[in-house]
Design a protein around this motif. Structure first.
Motif, PDB file in Angstrom:
ATOM      1  N   ASN A 112      -8.384   2.121 -15.401  1.00 16.07           N
ATOM      2  CA  ASN A 112      -7.732   1.020 -15.522  1.00 16.07           C
ATOM      3  C   ASN A 112      -8.110  -0.203 -16.116  1.00 16.07           C
ATOM      4  OD1 ASN A 112      -4.946   0.037 -14.819  1.00 16.07           O
ATOM      5  ND2 ASN A 112      -6.239  -1.362 -13.416  1.00 16.07           N
ATOM      6  N   ILE A 144     -13.557   8.391  -6.126  1.00 10.08           N
ATOM      7  CA  ILE A 144     -12.045   8.344  -6.861  1.00 10.08           C
ATOM      8  C   ILE A 144     -11.693   6.998  -6.967  1.00 10.08           C
ATOM      9  CG2 ILE A 144      -9.673   8.905  -6.294  1.00 10.08           C
ATOM     10  CD1 ILE A 144     -10.859  11.236  -4.389  1.00 10.08           C
ATOM     11  N   TYR A 145     -11.975   6.004  -6.181  1.00 11.72           N
ATOM     12  CA  TYR A 145     -11.481   4.684  -6.345  1.00 11.72           C
ATOM     13  C   TYR A 145     -12.220   4.044  -7.413  1.00 11.72           C
ATOM     14  CZ  TYR A 145     -11.585  -0.422  -5.667  1.00 11.72           C
ATOM     15  OH  TYR A 145     -11.426  -1.559  -5.920  1.00 11.72           O
ATOM     16  N   THR A 146     -13.542   4.283  -7.654  1.00 13.87           N
ATOM     17  CA  THR A 146     -14.263   3.834  -8.681  1.00 13.87           C
ATOM     18  C   THR A 146     -13.714   4.354  -9.914  1.00 13.87           C
ATOM     19  OG1 THR A 146     -16.313   3.596  -7.296  1.00 13.87           O
ATOM     20  CG2 THR A 146     -16.746   3.654  -9.925  1.00 13.87           C
ATOM     21  N   TYR A 147     -13.497   5.741 -10.334  1.00 15.41           N
ATOM     22  CA  TYR A 147     -13.065   6.496 -11.309  1.00 15.41           C
ATOM     23  C   TYR A 147     -11.372   5.732 -11.683  1.00 15.41           C
ATOM     24  CZ  TYR A 147     -10.777   9.954 -14.336  1.00 15.41           C
ATOM     25  OH  TYR A 147     -10.039  10.408 -15.306  1.00 15.41           O
ATOM     26  N   ILE A 148     -10.638   5.539 -10.841  1.00 15.18           N
ATOM     27  CA  ILE A 148      -9.258   5.097 -11.052  1.00 15.18           C
ATOM     28  C   ILE A 148      -9.332   3.621 -11.744  1.00 15.18           C
ATOM     29  CG2 ILE A 148      -7.185   4.185  -9.951  1.00 15.18           C
ATOM     30  CD1 ILE A 148      -7.594   6.610  -8.195  1.00 15.18           C
ATOM     31  N   ARG A 149     -10.540   2.784 -10.992  1.00 12.99           N
ATOM     32  CA  ARG A 149     -10.686   1.303 -11.311  1.00 12.99           C
ATOM     33  C   ARG A 149     -11.263   1.135 -12.723  1.00 12.99           C
ATOM     34  NH1 ARG A 149     -13.372  -3.452  -7.956  1.00 12.99           N
ATOM     35  NH2 ARG A 149     -13.118  -4.772  -9.393  1.00 12.99           N
ATOM     36  N   MET A 175       0.901  -1.372  -0.056  1.00 15.98           N
ATOM     37  CA  MET A 175       0.176   0.003  -0.023  1.00 15.98           C
ATOM     38  C   MET A 175       1.072   1.270  -0.046  1.00 15.98           C
ATOM     39  SD  MET A 175      -2.722   1.362   2.894  1.00 15.98           S
ATOM     40  CE  MET A 175      -4.164  -0.023   2.325  1.00 15.98           C
ATOM     41  N   TRP A 192     -15.988   9.456   3.160  1.00 14.10           N
ATOM     42  CA  TRP A 192     -15.896   7.986   2.465  1.00 14.10           C
ATOM     43  C   TRP A 192     -16.468   7.868   1.090  1.00 14.10           C
ATOM     44  CZ3 TRP A 192     -12.123   5.350   2.691  1.00 14.10           C
ATOM     45  CH2 TRP A 192     -12.137   3.894   2.200  1.00 14.10           C
ATOM     46  N   LEU A 235      -0.854   6.906   1.681  1.00 17.99           N
ATOM     47  CA  LEU A 235      -2.221   6.563   2.055  1.00 17.99           C
ATOM     48  C   LEU A 235      -2.365   5.774   3.210  1.00 17.99           C
ATOM     49  CD1 LEU A 235      -5.251   6.096   1.057  1.00 17.99           C
ATOM     50  CD2 LEU A 235      -4.535   4.395  -0.295  1.00 17.99           C
ATOM     51  N   VAL A 266     -14.191   9.361  -1.600  1.00 18.45           N
ATOM     52  CA  VAL A 266     -13.084   8.584  -1.591  1.00 18.45           C
ATOM     53  C   VAL A 266     -13.307   7.205  -2.740  1.00 18.45           C
ATOM     54  CG1 VAL A 266     -11.428   6.979  -0.389  1.00 18.45           C
ATOM     55  CG2 VAL A 266     -11.849   9.320   0.588  1.00 18.45           C
ATOM     56  N   MET A 267     -14.573   6.749  -2.177  1.00 12.46           N
ATOM     57  CA  MET A 267     -14.993   5.563  -3.078  1.00 12.46           C
ATOM     58  C   MET A 267     -15.228   6.060  -4.509  1.00 12.46           C
ATOM     59  SD  MET A 267     -14.790   2.961  -1.551  1.00 12.46           S
ATOM     60  CE  MET A 267     -15.612   1.871  -2.811  1.00 12.46           C
TER      61      MET A 267
END
Length: 104
Positions: free
Chosen positions: A102, A94-99, A1, A88, A5, A91-92
């Motif tokens: 990718n 952003i995570y979804t966007y990056i995923r 990790m 949160w 972060l 944050v999720m």
């Protein structure tokens, strides 16, 4: 990790642990070990910083003839947890966007 972060998340793990009950360093490490690895050299600067910020308070209790330093979550510490939980969903997002980027 990513260390940056992880550093931020560790603070919230410590605060959450202290929400359950007052605790001391070694016990905090044991309590968080199922979620994240944390060493003495990482934990104690976090505790010092959280105390300086007013998010936790410390007191000493005698245990087996020695003084043990316990930590207690303050109202400011609870407010930090509440703020983290409120943030949160962002944050999720952003995570979804990056995923999704990718997977293209």
């Amino acid at each position: 990790m990513n260390p940056q972060l992880k550093k931020g998340l560790l603070e919230f793990c410590v605060l959450a642990t202290l929400k359950k009950e007052d605790s001391y360093g070694y016990q905090i490490i044991k309590d968080t070990s199922s979620v994240v690895e944390i060493s003495d050299s990482t934990l104690y600067p976090i505790l010092k910083r959280l105390e300086a910020q007013g998010e936790i308070e410390s007191y000493r209790v005698e245990h087996n003839g020695r003084l043990r330093k316990y930590f207690h979550l303050t109202l400011a510490g609870q407010a930090s947890i509440d703020s983290f939980l409120a943030d949160w969903p962002a944050v999720m997002g952003i995570y979804t966007y990056i995923r999704e980027c990718n997977n293209d």
